[in-house]
Motif scaffolding. Sequence first.
Motif, short mmCIF file in Angstrom:
data_model
loop_
_atom_site.label_atom_id
_atom_site.label_comp_id
_atom_site.label_asym_id
_atom_site.label_seq_id
_atom_site.Cartn_x
_atom_site.Cartn_y
_atom_site.Cartn_z
N UNK A 248 16.42 0.08 15.90
CA UNK A 248 17.31 -0.21 14.79
C UNK A 248 17.40 -1.67 14.40
N UNK A 249 16.70 -2.55 15.15
CA UNK A 249 16.76 -3.99 14.88
C UNK A 249 15.44 -4.46 14.27
N UNK A 250 15.46 -5.07 13.08
CA UNK A 250 14.22 -5.59 12.48
C UNK A 250 13.56 -6.62 13.38
N UNK A 251 12.25 -6.53 13.52
CA UNK A 251 11.51 -7.44 14.39
C UNK A 251 10.10 -7.55 13.85
N UNK A 252 9.21 -8.18 14.59
CA UNK A 252 7.82 -8.29 14.18
C UNK A 252 6.90 -7.90 15.33
N UNK A 253 5.67 -7.53 14.97
CA UNK A 253 4.70 -7.10 15.96
C UNK A 253 3.32 -7.56 15.51
N UNK A 254 2.43 -7.83 16.45
CA UNK A 254 1.12 -8.34 16.09
C UNK A 254 0.12 -7.26 15.68
N UNK A 255 0.31 -6.03 16.15
CA UNK A 255 -0.64 -4.94 15.87
C UNK A 255 -0.19 -4.15 14.65
N UNK A 256 -1.06 -4.06 13.64
CA UNK A 256 -0.67 -3.37 12.42
C UNK A 256 -0.42 -1.88 12.65
N UNK A 257 -1.06 -1.30 13.67
CA UNK A 257 -0.86 0.11 13.96
C UNK A 257 0.55 0.41 14.46
N UNK A 258 1.25 -0.64 14.90
CA UNK A 258 2.63 -0.46 15.38
C UNK A 258 3.65 -0.85 14.31
N UNK A 259 3.18 -1.28 13.15
CA UNK A 259 4.09 -1.71 12.08
C UNK A 259 4.93 -0.56 11.55
N UNK A 260 6.08 -0.89 11.03
CA UNK A 260 6.92 0.09 10.35
C UNK A 260 6.26 0.44 9.02
N UNK A 261 5.97 1.71 8.80
CA UNK A 261 5.37 2.16 7.55
C UNK A 261 6.29 3.16 6.86
N UNK A 262 6.30 3.12 5.56
CA UNK A 262 7.16 4.02 4.79
C UNK A 262 6.67 4.03 3.34
N UNK A 263 7.31 4.85 2.53
CA UNK A 263 6.99 4.85 1.10
C UNK A 263 7.38 3.52 0.49
N UNK A 264 6.85 3.24 -0.68
CA UNK A 264 7.08 1.94 -1.31
C UNK A 264 8.56 1.68 -1.54
N UNK A 265 9.29 2.69 -2.01
CA UNK A 265 10.72 2.50 -2.27
C UNK A 265 11.47 2.13 -1.00
N UNK A 266 11.12 2.77 0.12
CA UNK A 266 11.79 2.49 1.38
C UNK A 266 11.41 1.11 1.91
N UNK A 267 10.14 0.76 1.79
CA UNK A 267 9.69 -0.55 2.25
C UNK A 267 10.40 -1.67 1.51
N UNK A 268 10.59 -1.50 0.22
CA UNK A 268 11.24 -2.54 -0.59
C UNK A 268 12.66 -2.81 -0.12
N UNK A 269 13.29 -1.84 0.53
CA UNK A 269 14.65 -2.05 1.04
C UNK A 269 14.68 -3.06 2.18
N UNK A 270 13.54 -3.21 2.86
CA UNK A 270 13.46 -4.11 4.01
C UNK A 270 12.80 -5.44 3.68
N UNK A 271 12.26 -5.56 2.48
CA UNK A 271 11.52 -6.78 2.14
C UNK A 271 12.47 -7.95 1.87
N UNK A 272 12.10 -9.11 2.39
CA UNK A 272 12.77 -10.37 2.07
C UNK A 272 11.68 -11.30 1.55
N UNK A 273 12.04 -12.48 1.04
CA UNK A 273 11.01 -13.41 0.52
C UNK A 273 9.94 -13.78 1.54
#
Length: 209
Positions: free
Chosen positions: A175-200
């Motif tokens: 539940x806590x936003x974080x970062x990871x080096x492997x793209x296969x472990x990245x959080x993936x979702x539809x575009x609308x959902x991803x935009x909710x998490x995007x910052x500059x």
Amino acid sequence: MAETVVHVTILEQWKSVLDVWFKQGYDWNGNNEDNQQGRFKNYYYESFRDGCRQLAVSDKKSIYFYGRNGYKGKTIEYSEFMAQQKEDNKMATVYEVSQSVFDELQAVKAHEGTSIIGAIVLNAHLIKSIEVGNKAILRYLADDPAIEFKVKEPLYRLWLIDDAGDKLFFWIDYGRPDWVGAKDEAFTATLDEIKKWQTPAWEIEKVDD
């Protein structure tokens, strides 16, 4: 005016036919007080008790009945009408595939310059590689309406370049936003959902098929 006239014999059949049409958005013909209160308020059982046995709809989404069973054209018996509704309501099995796979299936289905059998033989490797089963694919290529393929909604992820020049990906850890080096472990979702998490700080990219 195109119309469908159903012949019923008992009150329960009268109600069942009306329930089907109400659900499909039909309404009683005219603008009487009952209609203003909502089409589900009145089944006009008194008309059945008066002897009416012919319920009808038009292409204008209107329901009506023939007093004294005055319709002389072809009617549909209740059993046939309900069987048709059951057939129409059969849901196709839908398989979601990538855009590239969908396009390849359409090319096989078009079988330009050869027969559909020839196209299937030439593309046997493709067909075997799609993870939905050969039987379903062959039924789809043979225009079976019970099988449908559609393009799955694309997924996206967020990434950024850190101070060391490394590409990092956004993920959610308990539940806590974080970062990871492997793209296969990245959080993936539809575009609308991803935009909710995007910052500059984060850029959006489409996940590969």
